[in-house]
Design a protein around this motif. Sequence first.
Motif, PDB file in Angstrom:
ATOM      1  N   ASN A 107      64.837   1.067   1.298  1.00  0.00           N
ATOM      2  CA  ASN A 107      64.872  -0.351   0.982  1.00  0.00           C
ATOM      3  C   ASN A 107      66.005  -1.043   1.755  1.00  0.00           C
ATOM      4  O   ASN A 107      66.770  -0.416   2.481  1.00  0.00           O
ATOM      5  N   TYR A 147      59.390  -7.293   4.798  1.00  0.00           N
ATOM      6  CA  TYR A 147      60.159  -8.059   3.813  1.00  0.00           C
ATOM      7  C   TYR A 147      59.909  -7.573   2.396  1.00  0.00           C
ATOM      8  O   TYR A 147      60.820  -7.436   1.592  1.00  0.00           O
ATOM      9  N   SER A 148      58.653  -7.357   2.080  1.00  0.00           N
ATOM     10  CA  SER A 148      58.308  -7.074   0.690  1.00  0.00           C
ATOM     11  C   SER A 148      57.009  -6.297   0.645  1.00  0.00           C
ATOM     12  O   SER A 148      56.398  -6.034   1.684  1.00  0.00           O
ATOM     13  N   GLU A 199      51.436  -3.479   4.955  1.00  0.00           N
ATOM     14  CA  GLU A 199      52.500  -4.261   4.332  1.00  0.00           C
ATOM     15  C   GLU A 199      53.662  -4.531   5.288  1.00  0.00           C
ATOM     16  O   GLU A 199      54.548  -5.323   4.967  1.00  0.00           O
TER      17      GLU A 199
END
Length: 122
Positions: free
Chosen positions: A51, A99-100, A108
């Motif tokens: 992350n 990003y997310s 993604e």
Amino acid sequence: VQLQASGGGSVQSGGSLRLSCAASGFPLDYYAIGWFRQAPGKEREFVSAINWSGGSSYYAASVKGRFTISRTEANNTVDLQMNSLKPEDTAVYYCAAKYSGSYYFEEEYDYWGQGTQVTVSS
């Protein structure tokens, strides 16, 4: 926004390699980074991700315990230390930034680097 994967090579089974994903044009701090791989004749698959803060990491079952992902903020890189390599780890390895969203699915991810070849001989 560019990512570049490096560090691939040829090793014997049981050996180690360290891949590095470097960014140019933007800081990696705000992005989660994932590593994927694609073996000949197979679909690209998730390997590992970290992350944005480096506080959480994720691994495919096939590499857990052998691979370690880490961030190096000073160098603006994300590294993948690969130990106890097996012939089935042979693939082109790609790094990607997002990003997310889910860490596990390539769709993604927003940005991709070119691949680096890893070849493990028995």
